[in-house]
Design an enzyme around this catalytic site. Structure first.
Site, PDB file in Angstrom:
ATOM      1  N   HIS A   6      36.358  41.065  39.844  1.00  0.00           N
ATOM      2  CA  HIS A   6      36.371  39.680  39.374  1.00  0.00           C
ATOM      3  C   HIS A   6      35.208  38.927  39.995  1.00  0.00           C
ATOM      4  O   HIS A   6      34.854  39.153  41.155  1.00  0.00           O
ATOM      5  CB  HIS A   6      37.695  39.001  39.751  1.00  0.00           C
ATOM      6  N   ASP A  55      42.906  40.262  33.526  1.00  0.00           N
ATOM      7  CA  ASP A  55      42.514  40.529  32.141  1.00  0.00           C
ATOM      8  C   ASP A  55      42.929  41.935  31.707  1.00  0.00           C
ATOM      9  O   ASP A  55      43.293  42.149  30.548  1.00  0.00           O
ATOM     10  CB  ASP A  55      41.000  40.365  31.975  1.00  0.00           C
TER      11      ASP A  55
END
Length: 426
Positions: free
Chosen positions: A304, A361
């Site tokens: 991330h 995600d």
């Protein structure tokens, strides 16, 4: 405490601003007025555009808190609408406050009948994000009495309608794309269940909402509810700083989220899995290629940009992901590949040493795929979840004593001192 900067032989002391979690910033608000200089920071990655009391992120430690409450506690004990109340109003609601909030949202889930006809003007292949943005913006025309961002009762009414109607707007964008008639809201259902029914029911056959699936979707909404000053939130703030109404500002946020560098990451996960299925078909082979930088292969849904240790939302969603797959009994090559990728990444030293863990995600994409939500609706789901955060920041900005219209500076690098040349001489 202050910072000293030396410009053209002049020393200038700049105040240091400290946040409640110990973050430090150099206050340059008077820099241009006192020196003629401005700062330049492409992407604003080193610029704090606001003082905000809504969300705190520590990317190094993997911490995410809303109004001081860890995301883990909200995910375990709260609901999406309770989290929305917290973000927008600053404190957790009492039972009566929450009942009133949820009740008002529930009563406003339907759209004006003329808005249903609005969809007829879109081609069937229109992307749902384009449709959602346009319809949310059109709410400004249907609620002209709720457009003043400085009148509290108008702001409150606009907020309720946005929260109530975006799931209906979103589900209709899907129904339009597949050529099915709209399904009206059922106000006996909770927020996530109502959305699922509007997505998947038909006039010919009722859709029975699975409680595990509804809770998983509610959890996805919670985990996306706010994430500090990201691109779409900053867009909502910037548009709102012109005193644009809430509907127009949120519509702009939807458009910003639509960009593939922002809201499309969970869709990219499914596209990666489809690519693996269509190609070598092996998660391990794909991982081996991803380790070799010369191949240009990218592993989507891992690591991330903000979280340098782990994404705290991913751990929460991981167990839910497996629960949904087990509950539905779904099997597919895509899900098999996804689970293989997860197992490899969690045990492979290459990923462990680089802290490339599955992020939110990855798991949200797998869950939505298992539920049957099409890929072009993934970012729409993200928008529904992010709506309370956008609203909270828009509202906070207007309540800030230091409010001013957003107007970034620039450094001009174009040509100078040119004369106009008549067209016949060019």
């Amino acid at each position: 405490m202050s910072a000293r900067i030396s410009l053209n032989g002049t020393d200038l002391d700049l105040a240091i601003v400290e946040g409640s979690e110990g973050e430090l910033a150099v206050d340059v608000t008077k820099l241009r007025a006192q020196t003629g200089f401005v700062t330049i920071d492409p992407g604003y990655s080193n610029t704090a555009a606001a003082r905000s009391a809504i969300t705190f992120i520590d990317g190094e430690q993997g911490i995410l808190k809303h109004r001081g409450i860890p995301i883990q506690e909200l995910a375990e004990q709260s609901s999406f609408l309770e989290t929305a109340y917290l973000l927008i109003n600053g404190d957790l609601p009492t039972k009566s406050e929450l009942d009133s909030f949820v009740g008002r949202i529930t009563r406003h889930t339907m759209l004006h009948e003329q808005l249903y006809r609005f969809y007829e003007g879109f081609p069937q292949q229109a992307h749902p994000m384009a449709v959602c943005s346009a319809v949310v913006s059109a709410l400004s025309a249907f609620y002209p009495e709720f457009l003043d961002p400085r009148t509290p009762n108008q702001v409150d009414a606009a907020i309720i309608r946005l929260l109530a109607k975006l799931p209906t707007i979103a589900s209709l964008s899907y129904k339009h794309a597949i050529g099915q008639p709209p399904i009206y809201p059922n106000n006996s259902l909770d927020y996530a269940s109502n959305f699922l029914r509007m997505m998947f029911a038909t006039p010919a056959e009722e859709y029975v909402v699975n409680d595990v699936v509804a809770r998983a979707l509610d959890l996805i909404f919670i985990l996306h509810a706010d994430h500090e000053q990201n691109c779409s939130t900053s867009t909502v703030r910037l548009v709102g700083s012109s005193l644009a109404n809430a509907f127009a500002s949120i519509s702009a946020g939807i458009n910003a989220l639509w960009g593939p560098l922002h809201g499309g990451a969970n869709q990219k996960v499914i596209e990666m899995l489809e690519s693996i299925e269509a190609g070598e078909g092996s998660a391990q082979d794909f991982v081996n290629r991803a380790k070799d930088r010369s191949t240009g292969t990218r592993l989507m849904g891992f690591g991330h940009a903000v979280y340098k240790s782990h994404d705290p939302r991913a751990g929460i969603l991981k167990n839910t992901c497996h629960e949904v797959i087990a509950e539905l009994g779904v099997t597919s090559r895509l899900l098999d590949i996804a689970m293989d990728l997860e197992e490899i990444a969690l045990s492979d030293e290459y990923f462990i040493s680089r802290r490339l863990y599955p992020n939110v995600d990855f798991y949200s994409g797998v869950i939505m795929n298992a539920i049957g939500i099409p890929e072009n609706m993934f970012t729409v789901i993200f928008a529904i979840g992010r709506l309370p955060g956008w609203i909270a920041h828009w509202k906070e900005m207007h309540e800030d004593a230091d409010f001013k219209i957003g107007r970034p500076r620039q450094i001009y690098v174009g040509p100078t001192d040119r004369s106009f040349v008549p067209i016949e001489d060019r």
